[in-house]
Design a protein around this motif. Structure first.
Motif, PDB file in Angstrom:
ATOM      1  N   GLY A   1       0.814  -1.210   0.000  1.00 34.82           N
ATOM      2  CA  GLY A   1       0.000   0.000   0.000  1.00 34.82           C
ATOM      3  C   GLY A   1       0.849   1.262   0.000  1.00 34.82           C
ATOM      4  O   GLY A   1       0.507   2.254  -0.653  1.00 34.82           O
ATOM      5  N   ALA A   2       1.963   1.225   0.707  1.00 34.80           N
ATOM      6  CA  ALA A   2       2.846   2.398   0.762  1.00 34.80           C
ATOM      7  C   ALA A   2       3.377   2.747  -0.624  1.00 34.80           C
ATOM      8  O   ALA A   2       3.600   3.917  -0.941  1.00 34.80           O
ATOM      9  CB  ALA A   2       3.998   2.145   1.730  1.00 34.80           C
ATOM     10  N   GLY A   3       3.560   1.731  -1.455  1.00 32.28           N
ATOM     11  CA  GLY A   3       4.034   1.967  -2.817  1.00 32.28           C
ATOM     12  C   GLY A   3       3.009   2.669  -3.695  1.00 32.28           C
ATOM     13  O   GLY A   3       3.348   3.232  -4.726  1.00 32.28           O
ATOM     14  N   LEU A   4       1.758   2.649  -3.295  1.00 33.14           N
ATOM     15  CA  LEU A   4       0.703   3.305  -4.072  1.00 33.14           C
ATOM     16  C   LEU A   4       0.576   4.792  -3.768  1.00 33.14           C
ATOM     17  O   LEU A   4       0.070   5.550  -4.589  1.00 33.14           O
ATOM     18  CB  LEU A   4      -0.655   2.655  -3.764  1.00 33.14           C
ATOM     19  N   ILE A   5       1.015   5.209  -2.593  1.00 30.05           N
ATOM     20  CA  ILE A   5       0.802   6.581  -2.140  1.00 30.05           C
ATOM     21  C   ILE A   5       1.794   7.508  -2.841  1.00 30.05           C
ATOM     22  O   ILE A   5       2.994   7.263  -2.848  1.00 30.05           O
ATOM     23  CB  ILE A   5       0.938   6.682  -0.611  1.00 30.05           C
ATOM     24  N   LEU A   6       1.266   8.570  -3.423  1.00 31.59           N
ATOM     25  CA  LEU A   6       2.089   9.549  -4.131  1.00 31.59           C
ATOM     26  C   LEU A   6       1.908  10.922  -3.508  1.00 31.59           C
ATOM     27  O   LEU A   6       0.788  11.332  -3.218  1.00 31.59           O
ATOM     28  CB  LEU A   6       1.673   9.624  -5.606  1.00 31.59           C
ATOM     29  N   LYS A   7       3.016  11.624  -3.325  1.00 24.58           N
ATOM     30  CA  LYS A   7       2.948  12.996  -2.831  1.00 24.58           C
ATOM     31  C   LYS A   7       3.379  13.904  -3.961  1.00 24.58           C
ATOM     32  O   LYS A   7       4.478  13.782  -4.497  1.00 24.58           O
ATOM     33  CB  LYS A   7       3.850  13.175  -1.621  1.00 24.58           C
ATOM     34  N   GLU A   8       2.482  14.771  -4.347  1.00 22.03           N
ATOM     35  CA  GLU A   8       2.751  15.739  -5.415  1.00 22.03           C
ATOM     36  C   GLU A   8       2.574  17.125  -4.834  1.00 22.03           C
ATOM     37  O   GLU A   8       1.443  17.602  -4.682  1.00 22.03           O
ATOM     38  CB  GLU A   8       1.796  15.519  -6.586  1.00 22.03           C
ATOM     39  N   GLY A   9       3.664  17.764  -4.479  1.00 27.58           N
ATOM     40  CA  GLY A   9       3.586  19.067  -3.824  1.00 27.58           C
ATOM     41  C   GLY A   9       2.930  18.913  -2.471  1.00 27.58           C
ATOM     42  O   GLY A   9       3.375  18.134  -1.634  1.00 27.58           O
ATOM     43  N   SER A  10       1.833  19.635  -2.251  1.00 25.83           N
ATOM     44  CA  SER A  10       1.136  19.529  -0.972  1.00 25.83           C
ATOM     45  C   SER A  10      -0.035  18.540  -1.046  1.00 25.83           C
ATOM     46  O   SER A  10      -0.781  18.404  -0.091  1.00 25.83           O
ATOM     47  CB  SER A  10       0.637  20.909  -0.533  1.00 25.83           C
ATOM     48  N   THR A  11      -0.179  17.859  -2.173  1.00 29.92           N
ATOM     49  CA  THR A  11      -1.281  16.922  -2.368  1.00 29.92           C
ATOM     50  C   THR A  11      -0.795  15.489  -2.187  1.00 29.92           C
ATOM     51  O   THR A  11       0.266  15.115  -2.681  1.00 29.92           O
ATOM     52  CB  THR A  11      -1.873  17.068  -3.793  1.00 29.92           C
ATOM     53  N   VAL A  12      -1.570  14.697  -1.473  1.00 30.15           N
ATOM     54  CA  VAL A  12      -1.292  13.279  -1.310  1.00 30.15           C
ATOM     55  C   VAL A  12      -2.351  12.520  -2.092  1.00 30.15           C
ATOM     56  O   VAL A  12      -3.539  12.753  -1.924  1.00 30.15           O
ATOM     57  CB  VAL A  12      -1.322  12.859   0.184  1.00 30.15           C
TER      58      VAL A  12
END
Length: 146
Positions: free
Chosen positions: A80-91
């Motif tokens: 699941g951790a591999g799916l999470i993306l942080k783009e700037g201030s957006t998760v």
């Protein structure tokens, strides 16, 4: 002949397998309907894999059933951790990652023989992402659209 092949554990395994695949289909369909990458195949594999590991841990080492099951939780958390993306201030994909983690719990419920609990959890997992969300924008923040 067939009775010898489907005795005891095999019949229970087939029931667990059918329930796991149905649960993966239900949860995965909900995620695919929202355009998420982790859909029917991913959820079916996670639920069925968690069920199989749990099922086997109960038969291989009955005195330590939770040992393998605990590793399933860790492994799925890593997935699941591999799916999470942080783009700037957006998760992004946080709900999808949580769905994968929850799917593992559903599979473990089936593997431990808690079929009704697994079925109820499957329904809950398909309903939660469809619930209305209360969203209040804070100054300088963006909404997470998962």
């Amino acid at each position: 002949m067939m009775q010898e092949v489907l005795s005891g554990y095999e019949l229970v395994f087939i029931i667990d397998l059918v329930l796991s695949l149905a649960a993966g289909f239900i949860i995965g369909t909900e995620r695919e309907s929202r355009g998420k990458d982790a859909g029917i195949s991913t959820h079916s594999l996670v639920i069925t894999g968690a069920m199989l590991f749990t099922f086997l841990s109960m038969r291989v080492d009955p005195s330590s059933q939770s040992r393998i099951a605990a590793q399933v939780v860790t492994g799925i958390g890593f997935l699941g951790a591999g799916l999470i993306l942080k783009e700037g201030s957006t998760v992004r994909n946080l709900t999808t990652a949580a769905s994968i983690w929850f799917a593992g719990a559903v599979g473990m419920a089936f593997g431990f023989g808690y079929h009704i609990i697994g079925i109820i959890a499957t329904i809950v997992s398909a309903v939660i992402p469809r619930m209305a969300h209360y969203s209040r924008k804070r100054p300088g923040s963006t909404n997470d659209k998962d």
